[in-house]
Design a protein around this motif. Structure first.
Motif, mmCIF file in Angstrom:
data_model
loop_
_atom_site.group_PDB
_atom_site.id
_atom_site.type_symbol
_atom_site.label_atom_id
_atom_site.label_comp_id
_atom_site.label_asym_id
_atom_site.label_seq_id
_atom_site.Cartn_x
_atom_site.Cartn_y
_atom_site.Cartn_z
ATOM 1 N N LEU A 370 75.970 21.180 -99.417
ATOM 2 C CA LEU A 370 74.562 21.457 -99.714
ATOM 3 C C LEU A 370 74.377 21.721 -101.207
ATOM 4 C CD1 LEU A 370 73.598 23.986 -96.857
ATOM 5 C CD2 LEU A 370 72.908 21.591 -97.026
ATOM 6 N N GLN A 412 71.326 18.161 -93.947
ATOM 7 C CA GLN A 412 71.983 17.981 -95.248
ATOM 8 C C GLN A 412 71.069 18.282 -96.431
ATOM 9 O OE1 GLN A 412 73.951 14.156 -94.900
ATOM 10 N NE2 GLN A 412 75.234 14.919 -93.230
ATOM 11 N N SER A 413 69.792 18.502 -96.144
ATOM 12 C CA SER A 413 68.894 18.921 -97.230
ATOM 13 C C SER A 413 68.670 20.436 -97.196
ATOM 14 C CB SER A 413 67.539 18.206 -97.093
ATOM 15 O OG SER A 413 66.852 18.698 -95.951
ATOM 16 N N ARG A 415 67.304 22.078 -94.464
ATOM 17 C CA ARG A 415 66.234 22.472 -93.538
ATOM 18 C C ARG A 415 66.851 23.083 -92.269
ATOM 19 N NH1 ARG A 415 61.251 18.764 -91.077
ATOM 20 N NH2 ARG A 415 60.572 20.317 -89.555
#
Length: 455
Positions: A370, A412-413, A415
């Motif tokens: 991340l 992967q962002s 969230r």
């Protein structure tokens, strides 16, 4: 109303009659109990009028052997005590009952199977907090009874006739047992007759949870698109929208029976299924053919179809998080712990039963790919999400819960997504018992029981 912990001691019946108790004069003053008057002694469902005999320079409550037997007290121990002058009632306890699926009297070291050590730990924690705990199975249940056959730990497990508890924690492990008429009748009976509190009343199913939480606009951001799998049309629509989808048994647990569907390079579809040995891979030239192979399972198992998520990974293995959210000593939700679960090398689910490994949330997030700003933020936002979801379950699902296992994921962002909510978080023996160290989760459970009982 004064409340404190007091040692309780059994004395020979020849010294003390069954309808009298001896109490130190200091304790009587603290509790504001009139000397030599009659009061009502209560312990769970047990009620008896007793005369109080004051004893100078003592802080002990003494009861006769006969009364101790009826109370279910075998050894010297300390219990919380409170006195209400309005009703002239002296309360001891609380008594906490834990309803478990089965017992194995022929295996005293594993009396309750994999949760035996948790039961020992809970007993130790209750002794420390002035509460009294016993464990009982559905076989012990009788409607309209004033007592129950339960197991207590006192230098070994023993079965006693005990009062109905002030608070009951439901640790039944199957819906079939939980829905038995004998179980439901008993619980309704003790709630109405004794005001017994009963928490973690029922299993949750995935469709119920997602439909309930979707009613709250502030929780919708955590919910992957999710539907009951009714037929081919919804499968086709979801597979047309997302790169991968998951089919999860509505009433499954431990990662059993989960299916993952994704498109493959040739234009066909790949089906992954969980097995004890690892992941089984099958390929189909079309989605219709894949559906034909899944359709027979749908006759016996209801599935939830859920949007596939590109999960945060550590070492190319997907990671999710289990938050244990519990009610505390003031009846409010709090996050007791969050652990990260990394999938095993041959699995696409992270459950420990499927080869997953545990670590702290911080450790997994730090090792992940991340972005660095997201890493710090995630450690703050994960517990917030878990708390919001617990409150949502309480608001939109009509049942009493005192603890919830909430499975979350980070994509992967960064969230946050909800995977599922478990109303029977595992208590299996995956941590060594240390008689000196009682886990925060066990302490918290007793504090909540004391809050419910008002002791």
């Amino acid at each position: 109303m004064s409340k404190f912990k007091i040692p309780v001691q059994t004395v020979h019946s020849g010294i003390l009659q069954e309808n009298a108790v001896m109490l130190g004069d200091k304790s009587m003053k603290k509790l504001k109990i009139p000397a030599h008057g009659t009061i009502q002694l209560t312990f769970g469902s047990f009620r008896q009028e007793v005369t109080v005999i004051p004893v100078p320079k003592s802080d002990i409550l003494r009861v006769s052997e006969g009364l101790a037997r009826r109370l279910g007290l075998r050894q010297r121990l300390a219990l919380n005590v409170s006195y209400s002058s309005g009703s002239r009632t002296l309360r001891l306890g609380p008594i906490i009952g834990v309803l478990v699926s089965r017992d194995h009297p022929d295996q005293p070291d594993r009396l309750f199977g994999p949760i035996t050590m948790f039961c020992r730990e809970l007993t130790n924690a209750c002794h420390a907090q002035g509460a009294y705990v016993y464990f009982f199975t559905p076989e012990a249940l009788e409607s309209h009874s004033t007592s129950i056959q339960g197991w207590v730990y006192d230098e070994g497990w023993r079965k006693l006739s005990l009062p109905i508890a002030d608070v009951i924690n439901n640790r039944l492990t199957t819906r079939k047992v939980e829905n038995k008429p004998s179980v439901q009748h008993f619980l309704a009976d003790v709630k109405s007759r004794y005001g017994t509190h009963f928490f973690n009343e029922k299993f949750l199913d995935k469709t119920e949870v997602f439909e309930a939480l979707a009613q709250d606009a502030t929780l919708q951001r955590y919910l992957p698109e999710s539907h009951a799998l009714k037929g081919f049309a919804i499968l086709k629509k979801m597979c047309g929208t997302y790169n991968s989808v998951f089919l999860k048994p509505v009433r499954g647990s431990l990662g059993k029976g989960i299916l993952r569907i994704s498109k493959d390079e040739s234009g066909g579809y790949r089906l992954l299924s969980t097995t004890p040995m690892g992941t089984r891979k099958q390929t189909y030239s079309s989605l219709a053919k894949l559906f034909q192979s899944v359709a027979p399972k749908m006759k016996t198992t209801r599935y939830q179809i859920q949007q596939g998520l590109p999960l945060m990974e550590v070492g190319k293995r997907p990671v999710d998080f289990r938050a244990l959210v519990q009610k505390n000593g003031t009846g409010k939700w709090g996050v007791t712990s969050i652990v990260a679960r990394t999938a095993g090398s041959n699995h696409f689910v992270s459950n420990l039963a499927r080869g997953g490994t545990l670590s702290t949330a911080r450790e997994a997030i730090t090792k992940s790919s991340l972005p660095s700003g997201v890493k710090e933020n995630s450690q703050v936002l994960l517990p917030r999400a878990a708390l919001a979801i617990a409150r949502g379950v309480e608001t939109y699902i009509p049942a009493h819960f005192g603890e919830l296992g909430i499975d979350l994921a980070l994509d992967q962002s960064g969230r946050i997504w909800l995977l599922e909510v478990n109303s029977k978080p595992s208590k299996n023996d995956n941590t060594p018992l240390n008689d000196q160290k009682i886990r925060p989760s066990v302490k918290q459970m007793i504090l909540y029981c004391r809050y419910l009982a008002g002791l």
